[in-house]
Enzyme design. Sequence first.
Site, PDB file in Angstrom:
ATOM      1  N   LYS A  48     -74.638 127.910 -31.005  1.00  0.00           N
ATOM      2  CA  LYS A  48     -74.306 129.332 -31.221  1.00  0.00           C
ATOM      3  C   LYS A  48     -75.246 130.306 -30.519  1.00  0.00           C
ATOM      4  O   LYS A  48     -75.447 131.433 -30.974  1.00  0.00           O
ATOM      5  CB  LYS A  48     -74.249 129.687 -32.722  1.00  0.00           C
ATOM      6  CG  LYS A  48     -73.481 128.717 -33.597  1.00  0.00           C
ATOM      7  CD  LYS A  48     -72.163 128.313 -33.027  1.00  0.00           C
ATOM      8  CE  LYS A  48     -71.123 129.403 -33.069  1.00  0.00           C
ATOM      9  NZ  LYS A  48     -69.896 128.973 -32.360  1.00  0.00           N
ATOM     10  N   GLY A 101     -74.924 131.004 -27.115  1.00  0.00           N
ATOM     11  CA  GLY A 101     -74.304 131.552 -25.911  1.00  0.00           C
ATOM     12  C   GLY A 101     -74.014 130.515 -24.834  1.00  0.00           C
ATOM     13  O   GLY A 101     -73.866 130.859 -23.654  1.00  0.00           O
ATOM     14  N   HIS A 161     -76.969 120.132 -26.788  1.00  0.00           N
ATOM     15  CA  HIS A 161     -77.756 120.826 -27.809  1.00  0.00           C
ATOM     16  C   HIS A 161     -78.955 119.976 -28.217  1.00  0.00           C
ATOM     17  O   HIS A 161     -79.553 120.211 -29.267  1.00  0.00           O
ATOM     18  CB  HIS A 161     -76.902 121.088 -29.062  1.00  0.00           C
ATOM     19  CG  HIS A 161     -75.805 122.094 -28.883  1.00  0.00           C
ATOM     20  ND1 HIS A 161     -75.976 123.293 -28.232  1.00  0.00           N
ATOM     21  CD2 HIS A 161     -74.514 122.098 -29.299  1.00  0.00           C
ATOM     22  CE1 HIS A 161     -74.843 123.971 -28.252  1.00  0.00           C
ATOM     23  NE2 HIS A 161     -73.940 123.269 -28.898  1.00  0.00           N
ATOM     24  N   TYR A 184     -80.090 135.592 -24.700  1.00  0.00           N
ATOM     25  CA  TYR A 184     -78.771 136.164 -25.021  1.00  0.00           C
ATOM     26  C   TYR A 184     -78.818 137.689 -25.011  1.00  0.00           C
ATOM     27  O   TYR A 184     -77.965 138.342 -24.421  1.00  0.00           O
ATOM     28  CB  TYR A 184     -78.342 135.636 -26.402  1.00  0.00           C
ATOM     29  CG  TYR A 184     -76.984 136.093 -26.881  1.00  0.00           C
ATOM     30  CD1 TYR A 184     -75.872 135.264 -26.750  1.00  0.00           C
ATOM     31  CD2 TYR A 184     -76.806 137.342 -27.492  1.00  0.00           C
ATOM     32  CE1 TYR A 184     -74.622 135.671 -27.215  1.00  0.00           C
ATOM     33  CE2 TYR A 184     -75.565 137.756 -27.945  1.00  0.00           C
ATOM     34  CZ  TYR A 184     -74.477 136.923 -27.806  1.00  0.00           C
ATOM     35  OH  TYR A 184     -73.243 137.333 -28.258  1.00  0.00           O
ATOM     36  N   SER A 218     -66.770 136.879 -17.233  1.00  0.00           N
ATOM     37  CA  SER A 218     -67.484 136.262 -18.350  1.00  0.00           C
ATOM     38  C   SER A 218     -67.782 137.270 -19.468  1.00  0.00           C
ATOM     39  O   SER A 218     -68.600 137.003 -20.344  1.00  0.00           O
ATOM     40  CB  SER A 218     -68.783 135.615 -17.853  1.00  0.00           C
ATOM     41  OG  SER A 218     -69.619 136.596 -17.270  1.00  0.00           O
ATOM     42  N   PHE A 229     -67.243 139.245 -22.931  1.00  0.00           N
ATOM     43  CA  PHE A 229     -66.799 138.705 -24.222  1.00  0.00           C
ATOM     44  C   PHE A 229     -65.297 138.902 -24.399  1.00  0.00           C
ATOM     45  O   PHE A 229     -64.573 137.981 -24.782  1.00  0.00           O
ATOM     46  CB  PHE A 229     -67.565 139.368 -25.369  1.00  0.00           C
ATOM     47  CG  PHE A 229     -67.133 138.869 -26.716  1.00  0.00           C
ATOM     48  CD1 PHE A 229     -67.484 137.602 -27.158  1.00  0.00           C
ATOM     49  CD2 PHE A 229     -66.328 139.658 -27.539  1.00  0.00           C
ATOM     50  CE1 PHE A 229     -67.065 137.120 -28.394  1.00  0.00           C
ATOM     51  CE2 PHE A 229     -65.912 139.180 -28.771  1.00  0.00           C
ATOM     52  CZ  PHE A 229     -66.278 137.923 -29.197  1.00  0.00           C
ATOM     53  N   LYS A 263     -67.635 137.544 -32.537  1.00  0.00           N
ATOM     54  CA  LYS A 263     -67.976 138.963 -32.411  1.00  0.00           C
ATOM     55  C   LYS A 263     -68.762 139.250 -31.136  1.00  0.00           C
ATOM     56  O   LYS A 263     -68.683 140.344 -30.591  1.00  0.00           O
ATOM     57  CB  LYS A 263     -68.790 139.378 -33.637  1.00  0.00           C
ATOM     58  CG  LYS A 263     -68.754 140.832 -33.936  1.00  0.00           C
ATOM     59  CD  LYS A 263     -69.181 141.067 -35.384  1.00  0.00           C
ATOM     60  CE  LYS A 263     -69.211 142.535 -35.720  1.00  0.00           C
ATOM     61  NZ  LYS A 263     -69.710 142.740 -37.099  1.00  0.00           N
ATOM     62  N   GLY A 264     -69.556 138.299 -30.721  1.00  0.00           N
ATOM     63  CA  GLY A 264     -70.295 138.448 -29.465  1.00  0.00           C
ATOM     64  C   GLY A 264     -71.229 139.639 -29.448  1.00  0.00           C
ATOM     65  O   GLY A 264     -71.376 140.309 -28.420  1.00  0.00           O
TER      66      GLY A 264
HETATM   67  P1  A3P Z   1     -70.831 135.085 -32.535  1.00  0.00           P
HETATM   68  O1  A3P Z   1     -70.416 134.076 -33.561  1.00  0.00           O
HETATM   69  O2  A3P Z   1     -72.009 135.895 -33.002  1.00  0.00           O
HETATM   70  O3  A3P Z   1     -69.714 135.950 -32.082  1.00  0.00           O
HETATM   71  P2  A3P Z   1     -72.082 128.970 -28.222  1.00  0.00           P
HETATM   72  O4  A3P Z   1     -71.270 129.197 -27.002  1.00  0.00           O
HETATM   73  O5  A3P Z   1     -73.467 128.495 -27.940  1.00  0.00           O
HETATM   74  O6  A3P Z   1     -71.359 128.137 -29.217  1.00  0.00           O
HETATM   75  O7  A3P Z   1     -72.314 130.401 -28.900  1.00  0.00           O
HETATM   76  C1  A3P Z   1     -71.252 131.107 -29.490  1.00  0.00           C
HETATM   77  C2  A3P Z   1     -71.667 132.539 -29.730  1.00  0.00           C
HETATM   78  O8  A3P Z   1     -71.760 133.208 -28.452  1.00  0.00           O
HETATM   79  C3  A3P Z   1     -70.634 133.304 -30.553  1.00  0.00           C
HETATM   80  O9  A3P Z   1     -71.375 134.301 -31.265  1.00  0.00           O
HETATM   81  C4  A3P Z   1     -69.777 133.886 -29.441  1.00  0.00           C
HETATM   82  O10 A3P Z   1     -68.979 134.962 -29.817  1.00  0.00           O
HETATM   83  C5  A3P Z   1     -70.850 134.303 -28.451  1.00  0.00           C
HETATM   84  N1  A3P Z   1     -70.318 134.512 -27.101  1.00  0.00           N
HETATM   85  C6  A3P Z   1     -69.513 133.699 -26.394  1.00  0.00           C
HETATM   86  N2  A3P Z   1     -69.177 134.250 -25.216  1.00  0.00           N
HETATM   87  C7  A3P Z   1     -69.805 135.455 -25.175  1.00  0.00           C
HETATM   88  C8  A3P Z   1     -69.841 136.512 -24.216  1.00  0.00           C
HETATM   89  N3  A3P Z   1     -69.165 136.446 -23.073  1.00  0.00           N
HETATM   90  N4  A3P Z   1     -70.587 137.599 -24.512  1.00  0.00           N
HETATM   91  C9  A3P Z   1     -71.265 137.689 -25.668  1.00  0.00           C
HETATM   92  N5  A3P Z   1     -71.259 136.730 -26.618  1.00  0.00           N
HETATM   93  C10 A3P Z   1     -70.535 135.620 -26.382  1.00  0.00           C
END
Ligand code: A3P
Length: 280
Positions: A42, A44, A89, A174, A208, A210, A241-242
């Site tokens: 989680k 990014g 991970h 991030y 890329s 969100f 939510k990003g």
């Molecule tokens: P949230 O749950 O806070 O929205 P991972 O890819 O390591 O599993 O991480 C997922 C997290 O990154 C999620 O956070 C996701 O929404 C966020 N995320 C994915 N793509 C993104 C983007 N382009 N910009 C910002 N956040 C992003």
Amino acid sequence: QSSVLHKFKDILFSTMSSEELLSSMDSFNAREDDVFLVSYPKSGTHWIAKVIENIPNAEITLTSPIELGDISKFEELKMCCKRRVIPTHLSYNMLPVDIKQKQCKVNYIVRNPKDTAVSLFHYYRENPNLPGIESWAAFLELFLRGDVVYGSWFDHILTWEDHKNDENILFIFYEEMKKDPSKSIKKITTFLGINVSEREINQIACKSSFREMKNDAAKENCDANKTICALTSNRSLVFRKGAVGDWINYFTSKQKIVFDELFAERMKHSELARHFEDYS
Ligand code: A3P
């Protein structure tokens, strides 16, 4: 513990990462041009993966995580002809030794731990491959104890922090990428040794974003071969939510104090921790 997770060397993993595979990491043969995309869950990972995939003429293949699957994994990775970008991970200690010996490039993405915890909380609730969870308070306790999938955030970060000055490792934050995507994208392309123009960087930033990624995920079908996260192949669970600072909507003032105390204690010698001062 629930049946979707199992413990390996005292750390929780998804049952989709077989014990056999986890215990044979050191038999993995790395290639000198491999790139590893490393993170605590989680943080990014999908975002960076999207950036790398959109670099023009990069000639790469994004594989599924090195720890996802069974013992046939390494055979599958061998079939890949192009330069491999391999997500994981795993903590530094568990990373296959050949990756360290060959000094493969590692792109480590890190996110402030409060937002990471909130994001993982939602993942626990939405993702059928993770245990059910009663409440935010119950989850936060598990998170602070490191009783969550891939173990303690603090342990993970600290194993990687020991290598923050290694030339083959690039740290991306991030929050910095959110503030100035083009700057982080430029860092990534430079690190990979690929030339891109300003215009191309802007295009990568658009693709890329969100919103774009969330929209795309809603349209795509699950494809197990395109899994970036070792915890699901359903991309639509990933984009919630990003945002930076969403933790404020979850932490009580008491929870914040407890969290900050543990953070101060565990991260007292950490330079990386300073990056998070503005986000706590
Ligand atoms: P949230 O749950 O806070 O929205 P991972 O890819 O390591 O599993 O991480 C997922 C997290 O990154 C999620 O956070 C996701 O929404 C966020 N995320 C994915 N793509 C993104 C983007 N382009 N910009 C910002 N956040 C992003």
